[in-house]
Motif scaffolding. Structure first.
Motif, mmCIF file in Angstrom:
data_model
loop_
_atom_site.group_PDB
_atom_site.id
_atom_site.type_symbol
_atom_site.label_atom_id
_atom_site.label_comp_id
_atom_site.label_asym_id
_atom_site.label_seq_id
_atom_site.Cartn_x
_atom_site.Cartn_y
_atom_site.Cartn_z
ATOM 1 N N ASN A 133 21.380 2.345 7.126
ATOM 2 C CA ASN A 133 20.257 2.375 8.070
ATOM 3 C C ASN A 133 20.093 3.760 8.684
ATOM 4 O OD1 ASN A 133 19.648 -0.327 7.634
ATOM 5 N ND2 ASN A 133 20.930 -1.055 9.315
ATOM 6 N N MET A 134 21.218 4.389 9.009
ATOM 7 C CA MET A 134 21.169 5.750 9.534
ATOM 8 C C MET A 134 20.575 6.702 8.502
ATOM 9 S SD MET A 134 24.876 6.015 11.458
ATOM 10 C CE MET A 134 24.681 7.788 11.744
ATOM 11 N N ALA A 135 20.977 6.522 7.259
ATOM 12 C CA ALA A 135 20.475 7.394 6.198
ATOM 13 C C ALA A 135 18.985 7.197 5.965
ATOM 14 C CB ALA A 135 21.256 7.135 4.912
ATOM 15 N N ASN A 136 18.530 5.955 6.068
ATOM 16 C CA ASN A 136 17.099 5.691 5.906
ATOM 17 C C ASN A 136 16.281 6.407 6.974
ATOM 18 O OD1 ASN A 136 17.461 4.051 3.651
ATOM 19 N ND2 ASN A 136 17.655 2.184 4.875
ATOM 20 N N GLU A 137 16.881 6.556 8.153
ATOM 21 C CA GLU A 137 16.188 7.202 9.268
ATOM 22 C C GLU A 137 16.313 8.724 9.211
ATOM 23 O OE1 GLU A 137 16.402 7.360 14.172
ATOM 24 O OE2 GLU A 137 17.420 5.757 13.063
ATOM 25 N N LEU A 138 17.521 9.207 8.867
ATOM 26 C CA LEU A 138 17.792 10.644 8.953
ATOM 27 C C LEU A 138 17.729 11.359 7.607
ATOM 28 C CD1 LEU A 138 20.882 10.452 11.356
ATOM 29 C CD2 LEU A 138 18.496 10.912 11.982
ATOM 30 N N GLY A 139 18.015 10.628 6.524
ATOM 31 C CA GLY A 139 18.113 11.246 5.204
ATOM 32 C C GLY A 139 19.557 11.584 4.884
ATOM 33 N N TRP A 140 19.901 11.580 3.588
ATOM 34 C CA TRP A 140 21.288 11.824 3.184
ATOM 35 C C TRP A 140 21.756 13.254 3.433
ATOM 36 C CZ3 TRP A 140 24.659 8.226 2.998
ATOM 37 C CH2 TRP A 140 24.281 6.925 2.665
ATOM 38 N N PRO A 141 20.877 14.270 3.355
ATOM 39 C CA PRO A 141 21.344 15.618 3.728
ATOM 40 C C PRO A 141 21.833 15.691 5.172
ATOM 41 C CG PRO A 141 19.364 15.776 2.410
ATOM 42 C CD PRO A 141 19.545 14.319 2.716
ATOM 43 N N ALA A 142 21.176 14.956 6.059
ATOM 44 C CA ALA A 142 21.629 14.922 7.453
ATOM 45 C C ALA A 142 22.952 14.179 7.581
ATOM 46 C CB ALA A 142 20.571 14.262 8.332
#
Length: 320
Positions: A133-142
């Motif tokens: 869920n965090m990745a969906n919001e921030l993106g995997w580079p973040a």
């Protein structure tokens, strides 16, 4: 190489993709009392046949292979499971007075088998969902940047787009409250009750190996790789991050089926990904101490004869 007479022998046949391991293994099986054990993280999946260069039914009748077709494409496998399965199979083979012949290019599996595994926590579904869920919001580079803050050493080895490894590294950090790189440095369980006879097939000309890789991938496409992947996706609930679809060739075919690349790009990307895999495999093989492995040029015309002569002498020396 030094061989101990106190331990039963086990042959490791290693090499990069397209180096001819499968044919050499079949030749060995016809001339030595061995049983083949696959060391391939893609061949464990049922239905992944063409893109994994899995032996066909006629070959399996001629020389049965252990540890292929273990799970469905929507299931997971691991180095830890491989180690357990391989040791069990190897014990049964030696009980029949035969020699395990371990053949493949998944170097992580070879390393786990001979050196053991560091103790990492099991997957936590709740935490993984939170990270996704965090990745969906921030993106995997973040997310990769977050990993860099917690475990700089591990982050340096992982690409910012490698979602699977970023997620696992962050999961370990959060569950253990310490960097995964530190845990991996702790002593491993390393009970390997066999005397290794290690063979590495190394190309003398990287360009020739690249030609083989291109020819092999073209043959896979001609033999129906696209239809195979289409059928698998119709039978199972899969996405681009499913471990089975991350295998070389399958990931690129998924992109083609999703209309994200054309047929020419599928060919070029598949060949490029296979070359990168071969490069990683060769890097790992070059890291092995010279006195622990016997290297052969996989491009030489009398490769089979050379390998078999070496094995005759090695097995005879072991039995003395």
């Amino acid at each position: 190489m030094q061989y101990s007479t106190r331990l039963p022998p086990a042959i490791f046949l290693m090499g990069p993709t397209a180096s001819g391991k499968s044919q050499i293994a079949l030749d060995i099986a016809e001339n030595f009392p061995v049983e083949i054990v696959s060391v391939d993280s893609a061949q464990v999946y049922r239905h992944l046949d063409i893109g994994t260069a899995k032996p066909d039914p006629a070959t399996l009748i001629r020389a049965p292979h252990h540890l292929i077709n273990l799970i469905d494409p929507n299931q997971n496998y691991s180095a830890a499971l491989f180690r357990s399965d391989a040791l069990n199979i190897m014990h049964k083979i030696t009980q029949c007075n035969k020699i395990p012949l371990l053949v493949g290019g998944t170097m992580l599996y070879f390393r786990a088998l001979q050196d053991g595994l560091s103790i990492l926590p099991p997957a936590d579904k709740g935490l993984r969902l939170k990270l996704e869920n965090m990745a969906n919001e921030l993106g995997w580079p973040a997310m990769h940047q977050k990993l860099e803050e917690l475990d700089q050493e591990t982050a340096a080895r992982i690409k910012p787009t490698d979602s699977q490894r970023i997620q696992r590294a962050l999961e370990v950090c959060y569950l253990t409250q310490q960097p995964m790189s530190e845990i991996l440095k702790t002593p491993r369980e390393a009970d390997f009750p066999y005397c290794k006879i290690s063979i590495a097939l190394i190309p003398s000309d990287r360009g020739q190996l690249h030609l083989r890789i291109a020819e092999r991938f073209e043959a896979m496409l001609n033999h129906g790789l696209i239809d195979e992947v289409r059928s698998i996706r119709q039978q199972f609930s899969l996405n681009m991050e499913s471990p089975s679809m991350r295998c070389v060739g399958y990931r690129q075919t998924c992109l083609y089926l999703d209309n994200k690349i054309n047929s020419a790009e599928l060919h070029d990307m598949g060949v490029a990904a296979t070359r990168q895999l071969a490069k990683r495999q060769l890097t790992w093989l070059r890291s092995i101490k010279v006195d622990e492995v016997k290297e052969f040029d996989c491009l030489t015309s009398n490769l089979t004869t050379q390998v078999q002569q070496f094995l005759h002498a090695a097995i005879e020396k072991h039995s003395v």
